[in-house]
Write a protein that holds these residues in place. Structure first.
Motif, PDB file in Angstrom:
ATOM      1  N   ALA A   8     -75.434 -43.678 -42.101  1.00 29.68           N
ATOM      2  CA  ALA A   8     -75.154 -44.714 -43.099  1.00 29.68           C
ATOM      3  C   ALA A   8     -73.641 -44.873 -43.265  1.00 29.68           C
ATOM      4  CB  ALA A   8     -75.802 -44.343 -44.432  1.00 29.68           C
ATOM      5  N   ARG A   9     -72.931 -43.753 -43.242  1.00 28.41           N
ATOM      6  CA  ARG A   9     -71.484 -43.848 -43.485  1.00 28.41           C
ATOM      7  C   ARG A   9     -70.759 -44.491 -42.304  1.00 28.41           C
ATOM      8  NH1 ARG A   9     -70.878 -37.740 -42.200  1.00 28.41           N
ATOM      9  NH2 ARG A   9     -72.017 -37.426 -44.131  1.00 28.41           N
ATOM     10  N   ALA A  32     -60.675 -46.373 -44.252  1.00 25.14           N
ATOM     11  CA  ALA A  32     -61.655 -45.394 -44.709  1.00 25.14           C
ATOM     12  C   ALA A  32     -62.922 -46.135 -45.104  1.00 25.14           C
ATOM     13  CB  ALA A  32     -61.108 -44.627 -45.899  1.00 25.14           C
ATOM     14  N   LEU A  33     -64.044 -45.544 -44.764  1.00 23.73           N
ATOM     15  CA  LEU A  33     -65.336 -46.130 -45.145  1.00 23.73           C
ATOM     16  C   LEU A  33     -65.976 -45.261 -46.215  1.00 23.73           C
ATOM     17  CD1 LEU A  33     -66.936 -46.920 -41.643  1.00 23.73           C
ATOM     18  CD2 LEU A  33     -65.169 -48.194 -42.869  1.00 23.73           C
ATOM     19  N   ASP A  34     -66.736 -45.891 -47.077  1.00 22.23           N
ATOM     20  CA  ASP A  34     -67.449 -45.090 -48.074  1.00 22.23           C
ATOM     21  C   ASP A  34     -68.785 -44.632 -47.508  1.00 22.23           C
ATOM     22  OD1 ASP A  34     -69.170 -47.214 -48.170  1.00 22.23           O
ATOM     23  OD2 ASP A  34     -68.746 -47.765 -50.247  1.00 22.23           O
ATOM     24  N   ARG A  61     -65.489 -41.368 -46.963  1.00 25.35           N
ATOM     25  CA  ARG A  61     -66.195 -40.331 -46.213  1.00 25.35           C
ATOM     26  C   ARG A  61     -66.211 -40.561 -44.700  1.00 25.35           C
ATOM     27  NH1 ARG A  61     -65.093 -37.972 -49.986  1.00 25.35           N
ATOM     28  NH2 ARG A  61     -66.426 -36.883 -51.495  1.00 25.35           N
ATOM     29  N   PHE A  62     -65.582 -41.613 -44.242  1.00 23.75           N
ATOM     30  CA  PHE A  62     -65.546 -41.823 -42.790  1.00 23.75           C
ATOM     31  C   PHE A  62     -64.306 -42.629 -42.446  1.00 23.75           C
ATOM     32  CE2 PHE A  62     -67.226 -43.407 -38.631  1.00 23.75           C
ATOM     33  CZ  PHE A  62     -67.423 -42.167 -38.069  1.00 23.75           C
ATOM     34  N   PHE A  63     -63.936 -42.568 -41.195  1.00 26.48           N
ATOM     35  CA  PHE A  63     -62.714 -43.228 -40.764  1.00 26.48           C
ATOM     36  C   PHE A  63     -62.979 -44.071 -39.525  1.00 26.48           C
ATOM     37  CE2 PHE A  63     -59.040 -43.288 -37.908  1.00 26.48           C
ATOM     38  CZ  PHE A  63     -58.050 -43.802 -38.726  1.00 26.48           C
ATOM     39  N   VAL A  64     -62.421 -45.285 -39.545  1.00 25.89           N
ATOM     40  CA  VAL A  64     -62.393 -46.050 -38.285  1.00 25.89           C
ATOM     41  C   VAL A  64     -60.951 -46.470 -38.047  1.00 25.89           C
ATOM     42  CG1 VAL A  64     -64.734 -46.936 -38.168  1.00 25.89           C
ATOM     43  CG2 VAL A  64     -63.050 -48.167 -39.517  1.00 25.89           C
ATOM     44  N   ASN A  65     -60.528 -46.334 -36.795  1.00 21.61           N
ATOM     45  CA  ASN A  65     -59.136 -46.715 -36.583  1.00 21.61           C
ATOM     46  C   ASN A  65     -59.024 -48.213 -36.420  1.00 21.61           C
ATOM     47  OD1 ASN A  65     -59.500 -47.336 -33.870  1.00 21.61           O
ATOM     48  ND2 ASN A  65     -59.186 -45.197 -33.267  1.00 21.61           N
TER      49      ASN A  65
END
Lengths: 108, 529, 375, 109
Positions: free
Chosen positions: B196-197, B477-479, B518-522
């Motif tokens: 999900a994240r 950053a992603l939630d 809680r997550f990262f995308v560049n």
């Protein structure tokens, strides 16, 4: 490109020998020893056969030799489970129509 | 005819474990498996396992497979691959297709550990090429290094559906939706949160109406169902996909046992042999272990295997009753502990409102696959204190405890009961080593430092994708729901052998995002989309 | 629902079902009791499907010839369901002089009983069936023989009889036939009692045990047969096949699969676990037998092997007979593994026996009391 | 008497349904409608259904469809799926070529 060159957990795929085989007469490349279905998948082939009664397309479904949906005519033999049959150089793979390489009525 | 003390059908976790225990006790053992590689489905499992340390928790499935095979070889077990047991006859005779012939064997005991086969569901277009089983997806990705497709819809929110969705993303595929007709997520919440994240939307109470395409799949239509499984009109949604992946449960592959004349019984979980707690069937000398006698996790299969292997040794007089009792006592205890918690067999189909600790479960986790920020605070793993500290978003009672062992500073406490929720001991100091983050099979542990810099927090998260962000990478950053919430910058990337391919990346986010991000995308990936 | 009917039939194999159908057609009320949970679960669903006249004993040959001439050709139409009947002939193959001698003997016997059978050479045999091995040097050829799908034919009779109001009850184990005032009247099962004016016993080997409750014995035993089924192939040939040495027998079905029966030689001695079970050696043996005659089938895959018991009469000829000493009882058993092909005829004859019509054929040679000591 | 044993019990008339065209047995291409119809033709057990329609008799031997067919039949008979006994399992567990099946010569090392 369907091949995974590098995988975050499994790393790079070990080098394998590239071999030629044919699908309905067309030359395709694959890795020796991988399942025929894998080589076809890498080449973008989706349809392995057309069914006997309704002439519907079928392809990979279970990929472990149980459902028998991915069968094709290999070196003249029909109903070969391509997901569990290893690729060898020079194999003659044909789309299966019903239970043989050609349609009985001559059309799909 | 060639005779063995024990013949095992199936070299998966149950079969190999059985063979090992029997061989250790002096039995002459041979194992047949139809696959080219041993380990059953273990070789397709690239995630870290749950459970307790003794039962190989936090080790990746394929590694467990390798370890078991090595151990079997060391114990003198003969493992014959590409060997299909085609029949089981009177007098405990099996016929096996090996190479270009049929060979006959007799066993004084037999253990059938043939595992399970996938269930399927039907919908308009389900026979089209591009509709595949989840097992097929795993086989293609993790054995043959092939992407099953580029844009994929997953049907099924059980652990298989969740785990395979994550693996699809690891392989570089896009999972456009996760769909389940049930009103809540069937598998572990931590597995759901993991995907999900990354931004995978969950559609619970939805089912596939139609796979589109003439010759192969090029789209899918889903729709919402009501509580009596009837389609609600006007709820149709379309996705462009090239692959539809089905993960709707497993059924025991018990055909050999039926052929052997074992008494069988039909259960909601499939057609299984009647057997006692040691795996003995109604035919003396024929035992079962693993999924063939009821679907469970691989960890339970290994323990069941050990028990039936030991029971076979006793049956043939290699050990006495006393030793049998002693040997299986510990195994039975472990098995019981694995069968506890919210996902225990007796809880199947039941709606659980509170954890064992009396905390209300997260409804959002069950409906959308992630925990709302407002829900997370009530769980004992969620803390807020000075400096760097772990935040454990593990909110369901599942049998798993590697995090407790992982922390050398004893910050994490689960206790005797393996299904208890992990709690943070705030009196102990966290040194930010990240071992807990890497050890969590559910990827539910984060290191948070609310006061990393003036106005900024640092969040360390487990990362198992390629390409690995580099220090200095700018991104978003992603939630928990996968929504972009703020800019983020990577300030640390840790890669260690002990982390076992789980990288720890630390991102800097505005301080008020410390409980959300809680997550990262560049950025590169952001632009692609 | 009451438990009384004009006729109670014990056994829902193709004999029981066809009899039920022909009786219902004549307006009789019929109850059929089946021990198994499944209709036609004995030899009826487990045979090679031969609709053969050649190779039959002279006493039952007229039944086979009558069926082939009058019943089989229109059966699908009559039962409104395709029973996959093919009348493409029967080839019995030989590869050695010894084989040819055996075939010649059988042929001479058949010809003398009025059947159109002839010996042909290997060349002619290959004309009829081009897939034969070159080693075949001759065959007996009966062009009017054929085959049908035994499972479908059995179920087609059942379906049609059921439509006509015949009451079928499965899982009903007949244990006794009881006389009431000197006449067979009741069928006692482990659960209840059924009553009929006439009771037809068509329960395969079990008939022996049940008949003995009326003081009648039929000298028969049982044997396990095995049949294998292949994956579907493109249509190749539709003759019924056999060999001089009975290595195998069978045919290609409408579906495309080959259905081949055979034996390992240990059939009389086989044991079981209460169910007919396949042995570990027979299927392999049948495969070798087939490949000796059809090498081109060597890559065809076997998808399943099944076993079934047949009842074997001491003289290998069925008992189809009224039992005068037990009025009301009719026996139809001891078919010895070749009842399928004559089932439509037998059903017709039995229905005639019940309603008291003159039978279309003389079946006095098939009486229950024909058995005599050898000296 | 159990519905499965008394073959005249009322299960109503066959009524067509919108998804009757759905393929259930992938190998033999048998549809849901054909299976439902077979029940109304009197085929009440899994064994009878498969002999009548060939469901599960194809190359995969029912590994994929057996449980789905069972649910459809049970639903048509208005009984629980668990009341229906699965059809018998038969060797070989996977398709085996005749020349391999016939080759028993090799003895184990």
């Amino acid at each position: 490109m369907m091949r995974i060159d590098e995988h975050p957990i499994l790393g790079k795929q070990e080098e394998k020998r590239v071999v030629e085989f044919t699908l309905d007469g067309q030359i395709i490349m694959g890795f020796e020893g991988e399942p025929i279905a894998a080589a076809l998948k890498a080449a973008g082939v989706m349809i392995h056969r057309y069914t006997k009664k309704l002439h519907q397309p079928r392809g990979i479904f279970c990929a472990i030799g149980r459902c028998t949906d991915c069968v094709m005519v290999v070196d003249g033999k029909p109903n070969v489970r391509t997901c569990v049959t290893s690729l060898k150089a020079g194999m003659n793979v044909q789309t299966q129509f019903g239970v043989s390489a050609k349609t009985q009525t001559g059309e799909v | 005819m060639e005779r063995y003390d024990l013949i095992v059908a199936g070299a998966g976790p149950a079969g190999l474990s059985a063979a090992i225990e029997a061989a250790k006790r002096g039995l002459r053992v041979i194992v047949f498996d139809e696959n080219e590689k041993p380990g059953g489905q273990l070789f397709k499992q690239i995630h870290k396992f749950f459970g307790s340390k003794e039962d190989k928790a936090k080790i990746r499935g394929f590694k467990i497979g390798k370890d078991l095979l090595e151990e079997a070889n060391k114990c003198g077990v003969e493992v014959v691959l590409n060997a299909i047991v085609i029949g089981l006859y009177l007098d405990k005779e099996v016929t096996v297709k090996i190479g270009d012939g049929i060979q006959h064997f007799k066993g004084d005991t037999l253990i059938v550990a043939t595992g399970a086969s996938e269930n399927m569901v039907t919908f308009d277009g389900w026979t089209l090429p591009g509709v595949i089983g989840a097992g097929a997806a795993q086989t293609m990705m993790n054995l043959h290094h092939l992407k099953p497709g580029n844009r994929i819809l997953m049907l099924g929110s059980g652990n298989v559906g969740l785990v395979v969705s994550f693996q699809l993303m690891q392989a570089g595929c896009e999972v456009v939706a996760l769909v389940d007709a049930a009103p809540k997520v069937g598998g572990y919440g931590v597995h759901a949160s993991k995907i999900a994240r990354c931004g995978v939307p969950f559609y619970l109470s939805h089912t596939i109406i139609k796979a589109e395409g003439e010759q192969f799949v090029n789209g899918v239509i889903i729709g919402e169902v009501d509580s009596s499984w009837e389609m609600i009109s006007g709820t149709q949604k379309h996705f462009d996909v090239d692959t539809i992946c089905l993960a709707v449960g497993l059924s025991p592959m018990s055909q050999l046992l039926k052929m052997a004349g074992c008494h069988m019984k039909d259960t909601p979980g499939g057609y299984i042999p009647e057997c006692d707690e040691k795996g003995a069937t109604s035919v003396p000398g024929i035992f079962v272990a693993g999924d063939v006698s009821g679907i469970e996790e691989a960890s339970s299969a290994m323990i069941e295997g050990r028990i039936s292997g030991i029971a076979a040794a006793e049956y043939l007089g290699f050990i006495d009753k006393e030793e049998l009792k002693k040997s299986i006592e510990k195994q039975e205890k472990a098995l019981i502990s694995l069968r506890e918690g919210m996902f225990a067999p007796e809880n199947r189909g039941r709606s659980i409102k509170k954890t064992e600790e009396g905390i209300d479960v997260s409804i959002n986790l069950l409906k959308k696959g992630y925990i709302e920020e407002t829900e997370i605070e009530r769980f004992p793993g969620f803390t807020k204190c000075k400096g760097v500290h772990p935040v454990i978003e593990c909110t369901q009672n599942i049998p798993c405890n590697p995090c407790q062992e992982a922390c050398v500073k004893k910050c994490i406490k689960i206790g005797e009961k393996i299904t208890s929720l992990p709690a943070i001991d705030e009196t102990k100091e966290c040194i930010g080593c990240g071992m807990c983050v890497a050890s969590c099979s559910g990827q539910a542990i984060f290191l948070v430092n609310e006061e990393y810099e003036q106005g900024y927090a640092a969040i360390t998260l487990p990362y198992e994708f390629l390409p690995l962000p580099e220090v200095g990478s700018q991104g978003k950053a992603l939630d928990r729901s996968g929504k972009e919430i703020c800019a983020a910058k990577i300030i640390d990337v840790k890669t260690k052998k002990a982390f076992d391919y789980t990288h720890l990346i630390t991102m800097k986010v505005p301080a008020d995002m410390s409980r959300k991000a809680r997550f990262f995308v560049n950025s590169r990936r952001c632009e692609d989309e | 629902m009451g438990n009384c009917a004009d006729v109670v039939i014990i056994g829902s194999g193709i004999i029981g079902n066809s009899t039920a159908y022909y009786l219902a057609k004549q307006g009789c009320s019929v109850i059929v009791l089946e021990k198994s949970n499944h209709i036609g679960n004995g030899g009826s669903s487990r045979n090679g499907g031969g609709v053969r006249q050649s190779g039959r004993d002279i006493r039952e040959l007229p039944l086979a010839m009558y069926g082939v001439k009058n019943l089989w050709p229109t059966l699908s139409e009559e039962l409104e369901m395709d029973v996959e009947y093919y009348q493409e002939g029967n080839l019995r193959l030989g590869k050695t002089d010894e084989h040819i001698n055996i075939l010649q003997g059988l042929t001479d016997k058949a010809v003398s009983s009025g059947l159109d059978v002839q010996m042909i050479d290997g060349f002619r045999a290959k004309e009829i069936c081009p897939y034969l091995s070159d080693e075949v040097i001759g065959a007996s050829w009966c062009p009017t023989d054929g085959h049908a799908n035994p499972m479908l034919a059995t179920l087609a009779y059942y379906r049609k009889a059921r439509q006509l109001g015949v009451r079928f009850i499965t899982g009903e184990d007949a244990v006794e036939i009881r006389k009431i005032r000197g006449k067979a009247r009741q069928v006692v099962t482990s659960k209840t009692i059924y009553e009929g004016e006439t009771i037809i016993l068509a329960a395969g080997y079990d008939s022996r045990k049940i008949a003995s409750t009326t003081g009648i014995d039929i000298p028969m035993t049982q044997a396990a047969l095995e049949v294998l089924v292949t994956e579907a192939q493109a249509p190749m040939f539709y003759q019924m096949l056999g060999t001089a040495k009975a290595d195998f027998y069978g045919h290609q079905s409408t579906h495309g699969s080959f259905v081949f029966g055979g034996s390992s030689g240990y059939e009389d001695m086989n044991k079981d676990n209460g169910m007919p079970v396949t042995t570990s050696i027979t299927a392999s043996c049948i495969c070798r037998g087939i490949m000796k005659y059809f090498p081109c089938l060597e890559d065809v895959k076997i998808v399943r092997v099944w076993a079934g018991w047949i009842d074997v009469c001491v003289d290998h000829v069925p008992v189809i007979s009224k039992v005068e000493e037990v009025p009301g009882l009719i026996l139809a058993c001891a078919f010895s593994g070749h009842g399928f092909g004559i089932a439509p005829t037998v059903g017709t004859l039995l229905s005639q026996l019940v309603v008291g019509e003159e039978t279309v054929l003389d079946i006095s040679e098939l009486r229950y009391d024909r058995f005599r000591a050898k000296i | 008497m159990s519905k499965l044993k008394e073959r005249m019990s009322g299960i109503g008339e066959f009524m067509s349904q919108p998804d009757d065209q759905l393929i259930i047995c992938r190998c033999e291409e048998i549809t849901k409608g054909e299976i439902r119809k077979a029940v109304h033709d009197g085929m009440f057990t899994m064994t009878e259904i498969r002999r009548y329609l060939r469901t599960g008799m194809g190359l995969c031997q029912g590994l994929t469809c057996a449980s789905m067919v069972k649910r459809i039949v049970a639903r048509e008979l208005l009984i629980s799926s668990m009341e229906l006994e699965p059809a018998v399992s038969r060797a070989p567990m996977r398709p085996v070529e005749m020349k391999i099946f016939g080759n028993e010569e090799k003895e184990v090392k």
